[in-house]
Write a protein that holds these residues in place. Sequence first.
Motif, PDB file in Angstrom:
ATOM      1  N   PRO A 147       0.843  -1.208   0.000  1.00  0.00           N
ATOM      2  CA  PRO A 147       0.000   0.000   0.000  1.00  0.00           C
ATOM      3  C   PRO A 147       0.871   1.249   0.000  1.00  0.00           C
ATOM      4  CG  PRO A 147       0.252  -0.793   2.245  1.00  0.00           C
ATOM      5  CD  PRO A 147       1.024  -1.751   1.357  1.00  0.00           C
ATOM      6  N   ASP A 148       0.259   2.405  -0.204  1.00  0.00           N
ATOM      7  CA  ASP A 148       0.981   3.671  -0.025  1.00  0.00           C
ATOM      8  C   ASP A 148       0.861   4.145   1.422  1.00  0.00           C
ATOM      9  OD1 ASP A 148       1.313   3.605  -2.702  1.00  0.00           O
ATOM     10  OD2 ASP A 148       0.106   5.389  -3.148  1.00  0.00           O
ATOM     11  N   VAL A 149      -0.304   3.818   1.992  1.00  0.00           N
ATOM     12  CA  VAL A 149      -0.646   4.357   3.315  1.00  0.00           C
ATOM     13  C   VAL A 149      -0.977   3.201   4.253  1.00  0.00           C
ATOM     14  CG1 VAL A 149      -2.274   5.845   4.568  1.00  0.00           C
ATOM     15  CG2 VAL A 149      -1.721   6.363   2.174  1.00  0.00           C
ATOM     16  N   ILE A 150      -0.567   3.332   5.513  1.00  0.00           N
ATOM     17  CA  ILE A 150      -1.004   2.362   6.527  1.00  0.00           C
ATOM     18  C   ILE A 150      -1.735   3.132   7.626  1.00  0.00           C
ATOM     19  CG2 ILE A 150      -0.320   0.550   8.136  1.00  0.00           C
ATOM     20  CD1 ILE A 150       2.227   0.151   6.532  1.00  0.00           C
ATOM     21  N   LEU A 151      -2.999   2.779   7.824  1.00  0.00           N
ATOM     22  CA  LEU A 151      -3.784   3.368   8.906  1.00  0.00           C
ATOM     23  C   LEU A 151      -3.675   2.440  10.106  1.00  0.00           C
ATOM     24  CD1 LEU A 151      -7.071   4.154   6.912  1.00  0.00           C
ATOM     25  CD2 LEU A 151      -5.044   5.617   7.196  1.00  0.00           C
ATOM     26  N   MET A 152      -3.477   3.015  11.281  1.00  0.00           N
ATOM     27  CA  MET A 152      -3.354   2.187  12.480  1.00  0.00           C
ATOM     28  C   MET A 152      -4.277   2.730  13.554  1.00  0.00           C
ATOM     29  SD  MET A 152       0.710   1.539  12.744  1.00  0.00           S
ATOM     30  CE  MET A 152       1.585   0.602  11.504  1.00  0.00           C
ATOM     31  N   ASP A 153      -5.192   1.870  14.007  1.00  0.00           N
ATOM     32  CA  ASP A 153      -6.149   2.302  15.026  1.00  0.00           C
ATOM     33  C   ASP A 153      -5.730   1.726  16.371  1.00  0.00           C
ATOM     34  OD1 ASP A 153      -8.273   3.356  16.341  1.00  0.00           O
ATOM     35  OD2 ASP A 153      -9.804   2.493  15.038  1.00  0.00           O
ATOM     36  N   GLU A 154      -5.066   2.509  17.168  1.00  0.00           N
ATOM     37  CA  GLU A 154      -4.552   2.072  18.471  1.00  0.00           C
ATOM     38  C   GLU A 154      -3.835   0.715  18.389  1.00  0.00           C
ATOM     39  OE1 GLU A 154      -7.261   2.492  21.775  1.00  0.00           O
ATOM     40  OE2 GLU A 154      -8.561   3.665  20.482  1.00  0.00           O
ATOM     41  N   PRO A 155      -2.806   0.621  17.560  1.00  0.00           N
ATOM     42  CA  PRO A 155      -2.219  -0.693  17.282  1.00  0.00           C
ATOM     43  C   PRO A 155      -1.468  -1.314  18.456  1.00  0.00           C
ATOM     44  CG  PRO A 155      -0.876   1.029  16.328  1.00  0.00           C
ATOM     45  CD  PRO A 155      -2.123   1.698  16.840  1.00  0.00           C
ATOM     46  N   THR A 156      -1.165  -0.524  19.482  1.00  0.00           N
ATOM     47  CA  THR A 156      -0.387  -1.106  20.587  1.00  0.00           C
ATOM     48  C   THR A 156      -1.177  -1.165  21.885  1.00  0.00           C
ATOM     49  OG1 THR A 156       0.558   1.029  21.201  1.00  0.00           O
ATOM     50  CG2 THR A 156       1.793  -0.272  19.603  1.00  0.00           C
ATOM     51  N   SER A 157      -2.467  -0.832  21.827  1.00  0.00           N
ATOM     52  CA  SER A 157      -3.176  -0.714  23.110  1.00  0.00           C
ATOM     53  C   SER A 157      -3.346  -2.060  23.801  1.00  0.00           C
ATOM     54  CB  SER A 157      -4.520  -0.016  22.930  1.00  0.00           C
ATOM     55  OG  SER A 157      -5.320  -0.794  22.116  1.00  0.00           O
ATOM     56  N   ALA A 158      -3.219  -3.164  23.042  1.00  0.00           N
ATOM     57  CA  ALA A 158      -3.353  -4.474  23.690  1.00  0.00           C
ATOM     58  C   ALA A 158      -1.981  -5.098  23.982  1.00  0.00           C
ATOM     59  CB  ALA A 158      -4.174  -5.405  22.795  1.00  0.00           C
ATOM     60  N   LEU A 159      -0.910  -4.325  23.807  1.00  0.00           N
ATOM     61  CA  LEU A 159       0.428  -4.914  23.930  1.00  0.00           C
ATOM     62  C   LEU A 159       1.146  -4.447  25.200  1.00  0.00           C
ATOM     63  CD1 LEU A 159       1.690  -4.466  20.245  1.00  0.00           C
ATOM     64  CD2 LEU A 159       0.399  -6.360  21.243  1.00  0.00           C
ATOM     65  N   ASP A 160       2.076  -5.289  25.670  1.00  0.00           N
ATOM     66  CA  ASP A 160       2.862  -4.886  26.844  1.00  0.00           C
ATOM     67  C   ASP A 160       3.928  -3.873  26.396  1.00  0.00           C
ATOM     68  OD1 ASP A 160       5.222  -6.163  25.919  1.00  0.00           O
ATOM     69  OD2 ASP A 160       4.541  -8.071  26.721  1.00  0.00           O
ATOM     70  N   PRO A 161       4.609  -3.242  27.358  1.00  0.00           N
ATOM     71  CA  PRO A 161       5.542  -2.164  26.989  1.00  0.00           C
ATOM     72  C   PRO A 161       6.661  -2.607  26.042  1.00  0.00           C
ATOM     73  CG  PRO A 161       5.072  -2.096  29.336  1.00  0.00           C
ATOM     74  CD  PRO A 161       4.426  -3.339  28.812  1.00  0.00           C
ATOM     75  N   ILE A 162       7.135  -3.840  26.185  1.00  0.00           N
ATOM     76  CA  ILE A 162       8.232  -4.276  25.308  1.00  0.00           C
ATOM     77  C   ILE A 162       7.734  -4.458  23.879  1.00  0.00           C
ATOM     78  CG2 ILE A 162       9.871  -6.168  24.856  1.00  0.00           C
ATOM     79  CD1 ILE A 162      10.085  -6.424  27.949  1.00  0.00           C
ATOM     80  N   ALA A 163       6.584  -5.114  23.750  1.00  0.00           N
ATOM     81  CA  ALA A 163       6.006  -5.307  22.410  1.00  0.00           C
ATOM     82  C   ALA A 163       5.621  -3.954  21.806  1.00  0.00           C
ATOM     83  CB  ALA A 163       4.791  -6.225  22.497  1.00  0.00           C
ATOM     84  N   THR A 164       5.143  -3.038  22.655  1.00  0.00           N
ATOM     85  CA  THR A 164       4.792  -1.697  22.181  1.00  0.00           C
ATOM     86  C   THR A 164       6.027  -0.996  21.622  1.00  0.00           C
ATOM     87  OG1 THR A 164       2.971  -1.467  23.739  1.00  0.00           O
ATOM     88  CG2 THR A 164       3.930   0.582  22.933  1.00  0.00           C
ATOM     89  N   ALA A 165       7.138  -1.106  22.352  1.00  0.00           N
ATOM     90  CA  ALA A 165       8.370  -0.444  21.900  1.00  0.00           C
ATOM     91  C   ALA A 165       8.808  -0.996  20.552  1.00  0.00           C
ATOM     92  CB  ALA A 165       9.464  -0.635  22.945  1.00  0.00           C
ATOM     93  N   ARG A 166       8.635  -2.292  20.354  1.00  0.00           N
ATOM     94  CA  ARG A 166       9.051  -2.888  19.067  1.00  0.00           C
ATOM     95  C   ARG A 166       8.180  -2.364  17.924  1.00  0.00           C
ATOM     96  NH1 ARG A 166      11.784  -8.525  18.889  1.00  0.00           N
ATOM     97  NH2 ARG A 166      12.482  -7.353  17.090  1.00  0.00           N
TER      98      ARG A 166
END
Length: 256
Positions: free
Chosen positions: A171-190
């Motif tokens: 794609p040209d664009v990636i939309l992300m709707d709260e993509p890390t809200s279910a992740l722990d801090p380490i996974a969020t950082a990645r």
Amino acid sequence: MRTPELHQSKFKIENLNLHYGEKQALFNISMNIPEKEVTALIGPSGCGKSTLLRTLNRMNDLIPGTRIDGSVQLDKLDIYGQIDVQRLRMKVGMVFQKANPFPMSIYDNITYGLRAQGINNRRVLDEVVEESLRGAALWDEVKDRLKDSALGLSGGQQQRLCIARTIAMKPDVILMDEPTSALDPIATARVEDLMDKLSKDFTIVIVTHSMNQARRISNKTGFFLMGELIEFDDTDKLFMTPSDERTHDYITGRFG
Ligand SMILES: Nc1ncnc2c1ncn2[C@@H]1O[C@H](COP(=O)(O)OP(=O)(O)OP(=O)(O)O)[C@@H](O)[C@H]1O
């Protein structure tokens, strides 16, 4: 309202209003979303962030009773008039709050969309799988188990797989709707590191509840309140010296 200087706009949104039946969710939104940068949409719950995000690939069309007026242009083409919806969604991919891998192998998750387009050449598919998984910083973790079920991956890996699946469609664009809200801090950082890398090739628009995340990852930030875009600016400017008192109150934790 001050709007930032932009070199190249990917989306040009003008006077956009959106109603769900009787309820108006967006009021006269105008903003230009820059190409190959990360734009964050922030604001209190119910302010219309996700609604705006979904207008960018016409996901709201799936909700009965939705009406929009105004215009949204992608690369100068009106997405509500001049582009076929299927083509639009190929150009504008989406990653959701909860990782939603298909119940099939890692390999098949990535190739699913390509096969649906009739691409079956094994070598081509193998290449796309490796490139997409590398692009989503997941290759090293899964290269020896591509035939295993995607459902056996951790939450953070599943979310990166969903990003890889999106990248595979180029794609040209990636939309992300709260993509890390279910992740722990380490996974969020990645995933956050990944977004920075992805923004070199893709335009990214992300809805986030976390102001810290918006500060860390985005170039531009839009602050929404009750369906209105209150302020849209360079992220540093918006957080350090907001122009509108309501933005100031929100980022200093006075409401929301
Ligand atoms: N399908 C729908 N039908 C009717 N009203 C809706 C629908 N989806 C959202 N709304 C309403 O539109 C407004 C904006 O919702 P939206 O989900 O865009 O806000 P948001 O800022 O993303 O919220 P959150 O941060 O809680 O996800 C809210 O008042 C919401 O109740």
